[in-house]
Design a protein around this motif. Structure first.
Motif, PDB file in Angstrom:
ATOM      1  N   ALA A  53      -8.855  22.365  33.262  1.00  0.00           N
ATOM      2  CA  ALA A  53      -8.389  23.371  34.576  1.00  0.00           C
ATOM      3  C   ALA A  53      -9.713  23.714  35.222  1.00  0.00           C
ATOM      4  O   ALA A  53     -10.729  23.290  34.339  1.00  0.00           O
ATOM      5  CB  ALA A  53      -8.224  25.357  33.609  1.00  0.00           C
ATOM      6  N   PRO A  54      -9.527  23.869  36.800  1.00  0.00           N
ATOM      7  CA  PRO A  54     -10.533  24.053  37.280  1.00  0.00           C
ATOM      8  C   PRO A  54     -11.321  25.438  36.264  1.00  0.00           C
ATOM      9  O   PRO A  54     -11.229  26.224  36.488  1.00  0.00           O
ATOM     10  CB  PRO A  54      -9.844  24.668  38.435  1.00  0.00           C
ATOM     11  CG  PRO A  54      -8.314  24.365  38.297  1.00  0.00           C
ATOM     12  CD  PRO A  54      -8.096  24.397  37.077  1.00  0.00           C
ATOM     13  N   MET A  55     -12.685  25.188  36.856  1.00  0.00           N
ATOM     14  CA  MET A  55     -14.134  26.294  36.097  1.00  0.00           C
ATOM     15  C   MET A  55     -14.073  27.166  37.088  1.00  0.00           C
ATOM     16  O   MET A  55     -14.896  26.149  39.061  1.00  0.00           O
ATOM     17  CB  MET A  55     -14.835  25.319  35.068  1.00  0.00           C
ATOM     18  CG  MET A  55     -15.699  25.617  35.225  1.00  0.00           C
ATOM     19  SD  MET A  55     -16.985  24.845  34.692  1.00  0.00           S
ATOM     20  CE  MET A  55     -17.776  24.277  35.603  1.00  0.00           C
ATOM     21  N   PRO A  56     -13.826  28.589  37.218  1.00  0.00           N
ATOM     22  CA  PRO A  56     -14.939  28.939  37.701  1.00  0.00           C
ATOM     23  C   PRO A  56     -16.682  28.987  38.517  1.00  0.00           C
ATOM     24  O   PRO A  56     -16.679  28.259  37.437  1.00  0.00           O
ATOM     25  CB  PRO A  56     -14.923  30.212  37.328  1.00  0.00           C
ATOM     26  CG  PRO A  56     -14.152  30.479  35.957  1.00  0.00           C
ATOM     27  CD  PRO A  56     -13.619  28.966  36.239  1.00  0.00           C
ATOM     28  N   VAL A  57     -16.627  28.845  39.244  1.00  0.00           N
ATOM     29  CA  VAL A  57     -18.201  28.960  39.541  1.00  0.00           C
ATOM     30  C   VAL A  57     -18.698  30.285  40.248  1.00  0.00           C
ATOM     31  O   VAL A  57     -18.095  30.341  41.345  1.00  0.00           O
ATOM     32  CB  VAL A  57     -18.067  27.600  40.610  1.00  0.00           C
ATOM     33  CG1 VAL A  57     -19.830  26.951  41.234  1.00  0.00           C
ATOM     34  CG2 VAL A  57     -17.802  26.111  40.094  1.00  0.00           C
ATOM     35  N   ARG A  58     -20.572  30.544  39.502  1.00  0.00           N
ATOM     36  CA  ARG A  58     -20.667  31.328  40.106  1.00  0.00           C
ATOM     37  C   ARG A  58     -21.942  31.089  40.911  1.00  0.00           C
ATOM     38  O   ARG A  58     -22.902  30.524  40.098  1.00  0.00           O
ATOM     39  CB  ARG A  58     -21.247  32.304  38.651  1.00  0.00           C
ATOM     40  CG  ARG A  58     -22.287  33.644  39.672  1.00  0.00           C
ATOM     41  CD  ARG A  58     -22.909  34.787  38.723  1.00  0.00           C
ATOM     42  NE  ARG A  58     -21.501  34.835  37.814  1.00  0.00           N
ATOM     43  CZ  ARG A  58     -21.105  36.485  38.243  1.00  0.00           C
ATOM     44  NH1 ARG A  58     -21.514  36.662  38.578  1.00  0.00           N
ATOM     45  NH2 ARG A  58     -19.840  36.219  37.314  1.00  0.00           N
ATOM     46  N   ILE A  59     -22.542  31.663  41.909  1.00  0.00           N
ATOM     47  CA  ILE A  59     -23.596  30.862  42.698  1.00  0.00           C
ATOM     48  C   ILE A  59     -23.975  32.281  43.345  1.00  0.00           C
ATOM     49  O   ILE A  59     -23.315  33.066  44.740  1.00  0.00           O
ATOM     50  CB  ILE A  59     -23.222  29.901  43.673  1.00  0.00           C
ATOM     51  CG1 ILE A  59     -23.030  28.071  43.164  1.00  0.00           C
ATOM     52  CG2 ILE A  59     -24.373  29.026  45.025  1.00  0.00           C
ATOM     53  CD1 ILE A  59     -22.047  27.206  44.315  1.00  0.00           C
ATOM     54  N   ARG A  60     -25.180  32.517  43.563  1.00  0.00           N
ATOM     55  CA  ARG A  60     -26.056  33.068  43.994  1.00  0.00           C
ATOM     56  C   ARG A  60     -25.261  35.194  43.821  1.00  0.00           C
ATOM     57  O   ARG A  60     -25.238  35.325  44.742  1.00  0.00           O
ATOM     58  CB  ARG A  60     -26.439  33.669  45.550  1.00  0.00           C
ATOM     59  CG  ARG A  60     -27.380  32.636  45.381  1.00  0.00           C
ATOM     60  CD  ARG A  60     -28.192  32.158  46.433  1.00  0.00           C
ATOM     61  NE  ARG A  60     -28.340  31.269  47.065  1.00  0.00           N
ATOM     62  CZ  ARG A  60     -27.172  30.167  48.496  1.00  0.00           C
ATOM     63  NH1 ARG A  60     -26.878  30.761  48.987  1.00  0.00           N
ATOM     64  NH2 ARG A  60     -26.926  28.832  48.204  1.00  0.00           N
ATOM     65  N   GLY A  61     -24.363  35.099  43.078  1.00  0.00           N
ATOM     66  CA  GLY A  61     -23.073  36.312  42.124  1.00  0.00           C
ATOM     67  C   GLY A  61     -22.011  35.958  43.100  1.00  0.00           C
ATOM     68  O   GLY A  61     -21.362  37.250  42.255  1.00  0.00           O
ATOM     69  N   GLU A  62     -21.888  35.472  43.798  1.00  0.00           N
ATOM     70  CA  GLU A  62     -20.259  35.445  44.083  1.00  0.00           C
ATOM     71  C   GLU A  62     -20.037  34.109  43.831  1.00  0.00           C
ATOM     72  O   GLU A  62     -20.426  33.161  42.827  1.00  0.00           O
ATOM     73  CB  GLU A  62     -20.094  34.218  45.667  1.00  0.00           C
ATOM     74  CG  GLU A  62     -19.798  34.621  46.386  1.00  0.00           C
ATOM     75  CD  GLU A  62     -19.382  34.201  48.314  1.00  0.00           C
ATOM     76  OE1 GLU A  62     -18.242  34.017  48.519  1.00  0.00           O
ATOM     77  OE2 GLU A  62     -20.954  34.257  48.330  1.00  0.00           O
TER      78      GLU A  62
END
Length: 180
Positions: A53-62
């Motif tokens: 499954a695609p993994m959610p990604v968090r970059i600079r809080g987004e």
């Protein structure tokens, strides 16, 4: 007959009494339903999507749904996102890259001081790297050309200092040191 292990299966909001009825409704085999139930991935069964499954990604809080969405937002490739995640520094994505190399050294020629050879080269009317190349590999003619340009610039600066109403000004301060 053995007891049914996978009963009352809820898949995307619909509850099925057993794996066989869920399989008929979703167009897959009962074994696919049981396998997904064991793995805890009933949400993806029957959708046609295989693999991880695609993994959610968090970059600079987004938060982004996957690396492709993050890459599109920051104008980089998904590989750059995956590399930053693997390195443990996802916040570097989309920031300007640090330029490799050394800090510029002050440069002086003909009584003129510059923050770097590159700035001197520009001020004397040459290309960015002319001074560097001319001083390391150039011949006598190149050095004379540089010295003539430095003398001409010095003369221009002297004329502008004399024409100021307050008399001769102090020499111009050296420009701040940074890559240019």
């Amino acid at each position: 007959m053995a007891t049914r292990v996978h009963t009352d299966l809820t898949i995307r909001g619909t509850t099925y009494p057993d794996a066989a009825s869920a399989a008929r409704a979703l167009g897959v085999t009962p074994e696919a339903i049981r396998s997904a139930a064991r793995k805890g991935r009933l949400d993806r069964v029957g959708t046609g999507r295989k693999g991880l499954a695609p993994m959610p990604v968090r970059i600079r809080g987004e938060v982004f749904t996957d690396a492709h969405a993050a890459a599109a937002r920051f104008g980089v490739t998904p590989q750059a996102v995956w590399r930053a995640l693997a390195d443990g520094d996802p916040d570097r994505i989309g920031r300007p890259q640090r330029r490799p190399g050394r800090a510029p050294k002050p440069f002086e020629i003909g009584g003129l001081r510059f923050a770097s050879q590159r700035k001197a080269s520009r001020a004397l009317g040459f290309s960015d790297d002319y001074l560097s190349h001319a001083l390391t590999r150039g011949g006598r003619a190149a050095r004379e050309r540089i010295l003539a340009a430095a003398m001409a610039l010095s003369a221009r600066q002297a004329r502008t200092r004399k024409s100021l109403p307050n008399g001769p000004a102090r020499p111009e301060p050296m420009e701040e040191l940074h890559h240019g």
